[in-house]
Design a protein around this motif. Structure first.
Motif, mmCIF file in Angstrom:
data_model
loop_
_atom_site.group_PDB
_atom_site.id
_atom_site.type_symbol
_atom_site.label_atom_id
_atom_site.label_comp_id
_atom_site.label_asym_id
_atom_site.label_seq_id
_atom_site.Cartn_x
_atom_site.Cartn_y
_atom_site.Cartn_z
ATOM 1 N N GLN A 105 0.758 -1.094 0.003
ATOM 2 C CA GLN A 105 0.023 0.031 0.026
ATOM 3 C C GLN A 105 1.009 1.320 0.049
ATOM 4 O OE1 GLN A 105 -0.471 2.188 2.826
ATOM 5 N NE2 GLN A 105 -1.842 3.517 1.321
ATOM 6 N N GLN A 106 2.060 1.283 0.844
ATOM 7 C CA GLN A 106 2.874 2.412 0.824
ATOM 8 C C GLN A 106 3.539 2.618 -0.438
ATOM 9 O OE1 GLN A 106 3.526 4.345 4.168
ATOM 10 N NE2 GLN A 106 1.350 3.510 4.362
ATOM 11 N N LEU A 107 4.035 1.782 -0.878
ATOM 12 C CA LEU A 107 4.531 1.745 -2.136
ATOM 13 C C LEU A 107 3.820 2.400 -3.407
ATOM 14 C CD1 LEU A 107 6.964 -1.412 -2.336
ATOM 15 C CD2 LEU A 107 7.851 1.107 -1.932
ATOM 16 N N LEU A 108 2.629 2.034 -3.414
ATOM 17 C CA LEU A 108 1.778 2.257 -4.446
ATOM 18 C C LEU A 108 1.351 3.783 -4.026
ATOM 19 C CD1 LEU A 108 -0.343 -0.960 -5.049
ATOM 20 C CD2 LEU A 108 1.101 0.225 -6.720
ATOM 21 N N ALA A 109 1.226 4.361 -2.798
ATOM 22 C CA ALA A 109 0.604 5.501 -2.616
ATOM 23 C C ALA A 109 1.875 6.389 -3.114
ATOM 24 C CB ALA A 109 0.400 5.338 -0.964
ATOM 25 N N GLN A 110 3.065 6.069 -3.210
ATOM 26 C CA GLN A 110 4.115 6.719 -3.420
ATOM 27 C C GLN A 110 4.486 6.599 -4.855
ATOM 28 O OE1 GLN A 110 7.710 6.829 -0.294
ATOM 29 N NE2 GLN A 110 6.306 4.838 0.118
#
Length: 238
Positions: A105-110
Motif C-alpha cells: 500500500q505504501q509503495l503504491l501510494a508513493q
C-alpha cells in the motif's frame, strides 16, 4: 468585511469554501478535480482534504486519491494525521492467509511502481506457500487456489493508487475485450510490440504514462498458464 463581500469571496472559483462544496458533489469526476485544486493550494488546502477524508467518502477512488495526495506531501502534521486515522491507507487490507499488505500500500501510494510490482510478485508467492517463496515464481495450479479476499486486496490497491489504470481486473477487462486473444492483449498493455517482447526492466514504463493494464507484470515468458489462471480466477466473478 460585509456579508455581501463575504458571499462574493466564497463564490470565487479557487476559494476553499467552493472547493469543499465540490468535494461533496455527487459527481466523482468533480470530486477528483477538487482534490487536485485543493492540493495545488498547498498547506491551505490540506485541512479541507483531511476533514473530508475523516468522513470516509463512499468512493474508494476518491478516498485513495486524497490519502495519496496527503501522504506525498510529507508534511509532518499531515503524516501524523494519516498515521493516527489511516495507518494502513484507505483500502481494507484483507487476507485469508495472514499476509501483510501494508508495504505494498505504501509503495503504491508513493507511485513507486517498479518496487510495488516486485513486491506484488513476492506477495503472490507468499500466498502460494514456502516452495513458491523459495523459487520466486508461481505454478498456475497454485494461482487457482489463491483466496479471493487476497486477490481483491492486491487488485484494489493497484486500482486505487493508479487512477484505475493498473490491476489484474483491468488486464482481465482488456483480455475479454480482445476475445481472450493473448497476442492482442500483449500489444494492448505494452508487453509486446510486433514480434518483440518488452525487455525487463527498462522497456517497461514505471509511471502512469503506460497503456492501461501495463502493470502489474507476470512472467509471460513461461507461457500464459499463470496469467490465464489469474485472469480466470473466480475472484473476478464474485
Amino acid at each position: 468585511m460585509t456579508n455581501l463581500e463575504t458571499s462574493s469571496a466564497l463564490d470565487l472559483p479557487g476559494s476553499i469554501a467552493t472547493l469543499q462544496l465540490k468535494l461533496r458533489s455527487d459527481s466523482e469526476k468533480v470530486q477528483l478535480q477538487a482534490i487536485d485544486e485543493l492540493s495545488a493550494l498547498g498547506e491551505d488546502g490540506f485541512p479541507a482534504l483531511m476533514e473530508f477524508l475523516l468522513d470516509r467518502p463512499e468512493s474508494r477512488r476518491v478516498s485513495a486519491k486524497i490519502y495519496q495526495t496527503l501522504f506525498n506531501t510529507q508534511a509532518p502534521k499531515v503524516l501524523e494525521f494519516l498515521q493516527q486515522h489511516f495507518p494502513t491507507g484507505t483500502i481494507p487490507l484483507k487476507s485469508d492467509r495472514n499476509i501483510d499488505y501494508t508495504e505494498l500500500q505504501q509503495l503504491l501510494a508513493q507511485q513507486k511502481f517498479q518496487a510495488a510490482d516486485l513486491l506484488t510478485i513476492q506477495k503472490l508467492c507468499e500466498l502460494a506457500g514456502e516452495s513458491a517463496v523459495l523459487r520466486k515464481w508461481l505454478y498456475f495450479t497454485e494461482v487457482e487456489n489463491f483466496p479471493t479476499p487476497d486477490l481483491h486486496t492486491i487488485d484494489a490497491l493497484w486500482l486505487a493508487h493508479s487512477d484505475y489504470r493498473y490491476g489484474f481486473s483491468v488486464q482481465r477487462q482488456i483480455w475479454l475485450s480482445v476475445g481472450k486473444k493473448w497476442e492482442k492483449l500483449w500489444e494492448k498493455i505494452g508487453w509486446k510490440s510486433g514480434y518483440t517482447w518488452t525487455r525487463y526492466p527498462d522497456g517497461f514504463t514505471w509511471s502512469l504514462n503506460a497503456p492501461k493494464g501495463h502493470l502489474p507484470l507476470s512472467n509471460q515468458l513461461r507461457g500464459v498458464r499463470v496469467i490465464a489462471a489469474l485472469l480466470n480466477h473466480s475472484a473476478w466473478t464474485k
